[in-house]
Motif scaffolding. Sequence first.
Motif, short mmCIF file in Angstrom:
data_model
loop_
_atom_site.label_atom_id
_atom_site.label_comp_id
_atom_site.label_asym_id
_atom_site.label_seq_id
_atom_site.Cartn_x
_atom_site.Cartn_y
_atom_site.Cartn_z
N ALA A 63 54.40 34.52 41.83
CA ALA A 63 53.58 33.67 40.96
C ALA A 63 52.09 34.00 41.03
CB ALA A 63 53.79 32.20 41.31
N LEU A 64 51.61 34.38 42.19
CA LEU A 64 50.18 34.63 42.37
C LEU A 64 49.87 36.10 42.62
CD1 LEU A 64 49.27 31.51 44.56
CD2 LEU A 64 49.21 31.74 42.07
N ASP A 65 50.67 36.97 42.03
CA ASP A 65 50.52 38.41 42.18
C ASP A 65 49.17 38.86 41.62
OD1 ASP A 65 50.73 41.15 42.30
OD2 ASP A 65 52.43 41.30 40.93
N ARG A 66 48.30 39.33 42.49
CA ARG A 66 46.95 39.77 42.10
C ARG A 66 46.95 41.05 41.27
NH1 ARG A 66 42.70 36.23 42.97
NH2 ARG A 66 43.38 34.82 44.59
N GLU A 67 48.08 41.72 41.19
CA GLU A 67 48.16 42.94 40.39
C GLU A 67 48.38 42.64 38.91
OE1 GLU A 67 47.64 46.02 41.73
OE2 GLU A 67 47.19 44.91 43.57
N THR A 68 48.71 41.41 38.58
CA THR A 68 48.97 41.05 37.20
C THR A 68 47.91 40.07 36.70
OG1 THR A 68 50.35 39.11 37.70
CG2 THR A 68 51.46 41.27 37.57
N ALA A 69 47.62 40.15 35.42
CA ALA A 69 46.65 39.22 34.81
C ALA A 69 47.16 37.79 34.91
CB ALA A 69 46.41 39.60 33.35
N ARG A 70 48.46 37.61 34.73
CA ARG A 70 49.05 36.27 34.80
C ARG A 70 48.89 35.67 36.20
NH1 ARG A 70 53.01 33.20 32.08
NH2 ARG A 70 54.36 32.03 33.49
N GLY A 71 49.13 36.46 37.23
CA GLY A 71 48.98 35.99 38.60
C GLY A 71 47.54 35.65 38.94
N ARG A 72 46.60 36.49 38.51
CA ARG A 72 45.18 36.21 38.76
C ARG A 72 44.74 34.96 38.01
NH1 ARG A 72 45.07 41.75 38.00
NH2 ARG A 72 44.25 41.52 35.88
N ALA A 73 45.21 34.80 36.77
CA ALA A 73 44.84 33.63 35.97
C ALA A 73 45.38 32.34 36.59
CB ALA A 73 45.35 33.78 34.54
N LEU A 74 46.64 32.37 37.02
CA LEU A 74 47.22 31.18 37.65
C LEU A 74 46.50 30.85 38.94
CD1 LEU A 74 49.31 28.93 37.74
CD2 LEU A 74 50.86 30.54 38.87
N SER A 75 46.19 31.86 39.73
CA SER A 75 45.47 31.64 40.98
C SER A 75 44.12 30.99 40.71
CB SER A 75 45.30 32.98 41.70
OG SER A 75 44.64 32.80 42.91
N ALA A 76 43.39 31.49 39.74
CA ALA A 76 42.08 30.91 39.40
C ALA A 76 42.23 29.48 38.90
CB ALA A 76 41.40 31.77 38.34
N LYS A 77 43.23 29.24 38.10
CA LYS A 77 43.47 27.90 37.57
C LYS A 77 43.79 26.93 38.69
CE LYS A 77 45.77 27.72 33.72
NZ LYS A 77 46.87 27.68 32.72
N LEU A 78 44.63 27.33 39.63
CA LEU A 78 45.01 26.46 40.74
C LEU A 78 43.84 26.17 41.68
CD1 LEU A 78 48.51 27.95 41.60
CD2 LEU A 78 48.02 25.80 40.41
N ARG A 79 42.94 27.14 41.83
CA ARG A 79 41.78 26.92 42.70
C ARG A 79 40.83 25.87 42.12
NH1 ARG A 79 41.78 32.52 42.82
NH2 ARG A 79 39.83 32.59 41.65
N ARG A 80 40.81 25.73 40.81
CA ARG A 80 39.87 24.82 40.16
C ARG A 80 40.51 23.51 39.70
NH1 ARG A 80 38.81 29.98 39.26
NH2 ARG A 80 36.68 30.75 39.28
#
Length: 158
Positions: free
Chosen positions: A15-32
């Motif tokens: 879900a939070l795979d930093r190699e994918t745009a989707r994973g980076r986006a979800l990670s950023a969304k969850l942090r905020r």
Amino acid sequence: MSDTGKTILSWWRKALDRETARGRALSAKLRRATPVEVLCEPEVHNLAQYLGTRDAARLVRVVTVLAEVRENSAAPLAQVIGGADPVLSHLRFQRLMRSKDDELVSGLRRTIRMAGHTCNVAALGEDLMFWGERTRTRWCFQYFGADAPRQISGEKVE
């Protein structure tokens, strides 16, 4: 590593795979995100289903903190931030161990950033799911680089 830790690590990798745009986006969304916004994400509900939990507070705590981690390593977070030349001062560590709820989450997120966004994801996820006296005790020994005793105050420490 327990089944809970394995499940959390597997979810984090996907879900939070930093190699994918989707994973980076979800990670950023969850942090905020606020807790309700966190619970509006389908990936969070996937984790809840995998873990078999309905405890929203624990789930939000796990997901919000893990969104800060960028790299999985063998070392648990308490070990990464402690030792002979600690990244986190002794007083700040004490404050972290005394903190509860939102204060714990924000403190752990700051701590992960100080640790270079790296720690053992499975261990951290499991600790966050079962955060309590035993976990804090183990963290204290890991922070100082000592072996934890088998028993404390008549309770077996796992």
